[in-house]
Design a protein around this motif. Structure first.
Motif, PDB file in Angstrom:
ATOM      1  N   ASP A  75     -24.368  -6.079 -78.385  1.00 12.33           N
ATOM      2  CA  ASP A  75     -25.708  -4.944 -77.699  1.00 12.33           C
ATOM      3  C   ASP A  75     -25.466  -3.838 -78.661  1.00 12.33           C
ATOM      4  OD1 ASP A  75     -26.377  -7.045 -75.975  1.00 12.33           O
ATOM      5  OD2 ASP A  75     -25.702  -5.426 -74.436  1.00 12.33           O
ATOM      6  N   ASP A  76     -26.587  -3.477 -79.195  1.00 15.51           N
ATOM      7  CA  ASP A  76     -27.322  -2.444 -79.494  1.00 15.51           C
ATOM      8  C   ASP A  76     -27.293  -1.947 -80.575  1.00 15.51           C
ATOM      9  OD1 ASP A  76     -26.247  -1.412 -76.418  1.00 15.51           O
ATOM     10  OD2 ASP A  76     -24.726  -0.380 -77.674  1.00 15.51           O
ATOM     11  N   HIS A 129     -32.977  -5.084 -77.439  1.00 15.92           N
ATOM     12  CA  HIS A 129     -32.048  -4.664 -76.604  1.00 15.92           C
ATOM     13  C   HIS A 129     -32.767  -3.636 -75.756  1.00 15.92           C
ATOM     14  CE1 HIS A 129     -28.841  -3.457 -74.461  1.00 15.92           C
ATOM     15  NE2 HIS A 129     -28.357  -2.474 -74.964  1.00 15.92           N
ATOM     16  N   HIS A 133     -33.529   2.983 -75.141  1.00 14.21           N
ATOM     17  CA  HIS A 133     -32.064   1.935 -74.390  1.00 14.21           C
ATOM     18  C   HIS A 133     -32.562   2.548 -72.921  1.00 14.21           C
ATOM     19  CE1 HIS A 133     -27.816   0.987 -74.221  1.00 14.21           C
ATOM     20  NE2 HIS A 133     -28.629   0.315 -74.768  1.00 14.21           N
ATOM     21  N   PRO A 170     -30.570  -3.332 -71.066  1.00 19.50           N
ATOM     22  CA  PRO A 170     -29.436  -2.027 -71.903  1.00 19.50           C
ATOM     23  C   PRO A 170     -28.551  -1.662 -70.346  1.00 19.50           C
ATOM     24  CG  PRO A 170     -32.089  -1.475 -71.510  1.00 19.50           C
ATOM     25  CD  PRO A 170     -31.777  -2.683 -71.899  1.00 19.50           C
TER      26      PRO A 170
HETATM   27 ZN   LIG Z   1     -27.006  -0.810 -74.869  1.00 20.07          ZN
END
Ligand SMILES: [Zn+2]
Length: 273
Positions: A75-76, A129, A133, A170
């Protein structure tokens, strides 16, 4: 024959502990999910020993029933996906799923457009994602949710030159409306953070849970999760349900604490560096 279950692991960044701000979101809260490079390599070795099939693409999901396959997710969109993770996955012949916060592309500690394209060229799956966020995504209005998914999907599709069909939520704050709006943006597979192997469908979208990896997760636990051993998975399930209960019992107090944490993280977000 379609599968009804999938085993997915949720990683974030891979960084030296002293340099946890070198990839992804810089806050100390985010650091909990960042794994040291040597530990990450140990995780991959242990998983390789424990599973009977290579971690594969989620788009093989409907093609054949392979109960023992594992999906690795990251993720991210932190730069370590490119600098630390993908070479190791390639050396093993494994496919990773990389979920990019599109509002952070090109910022310090996040991947560039060229690096994202390179992941796709090397056979990995790139997905959304969200755009900014939001940590309490389930609390966003329907309009905010549509904007988060659609703008992120549009930006990412333009970068990789293909439709974006996979995403992750997220902050782990999931609701059915989060999945419905993702589906409207063209997302066909959505990963959340619920520790479960069960799959369910919302609109045109399959929703998959994931087992979270933290900086203290040992290689043995990661391998036992990947291999589908019940004990580790039950442990994560108990913790997850405890957190859910706290949200109910704590009511406003829980949300007040949550808001303070979010404000702290927002203050340190990529676009304010
Ligand atoms: Zn995240």
């Amino acid at each position: 024959m379609a599968r009804t279950q999938a085993l997915s692991l949720m990683y974030h960044d891979v960084v030296d502990g002293r340099e946890h701000q070198g990839s992804g979101f810089p806050s100390s809260d985010a650091a909990i999910y960042k794994v040291e490079p040597l530990l990450f390599a140990a995780h991959m070795r242990a998983i390789a020993q424990a599973v009977s099939e290579k971690p594969s693409s989620v788009f093989a999901l409907d093609q054949v029933e392979r109960r023992n396959s594992v999906f690795l997710t990251f993720d991210d969109g932190g730069v370590s996906a490119y600098s630390r993770v993908v070479d190791l996955l390639d050396s093993l012949g494994w496919v990773g799923h990389f979920f990019v916060t599109t509002g952070c592309i090109g910022h310090k500690s996040f991947m560039s457009r060229q690096q994202i394209r390179e992941l796709v060229r090397r056979g990995h799956v790139v997905g959304s994602h969200s755009h900014t966020h939001p940590l309490m995504m389930a609390n966003c209005s329907p309009e905010e949710l549509r904007t988060e998914w659609q703008s992120s999907v549009d930006i990412l599709s333009e970068i990789i030159g293909a439709p974006v069909k996979v995403a992750s939520v997220p902050g782990g704050y999931y609701s059915k409306q989060v999945a419905e709006t993702a589906s409207l943006a063209g997302i066909e597979v959505l990963f959340n953070s619920e520790p479960t192997t069960a799959i369910h469908r919302v609109g045109q979208c399959l929703v998959l849970g994931r087992y979270g990896i933290q900086q203290t997760t040992s290689a043995g636990v990661a391998a036992s999760l990947a291999a589908g051993y019940g004990v580790s998975r039950i442990g994560q399930g108990v913790l997850w349900n405890l957190k859910k209960s706290l949200k109910c019992i704590g009511g406003e107090h829980y949300l007040t604490v949550r808001r303070m944490v979010i404000e702290k993280i927002r203050a340190a977000r990529c676009d304010r560096e």
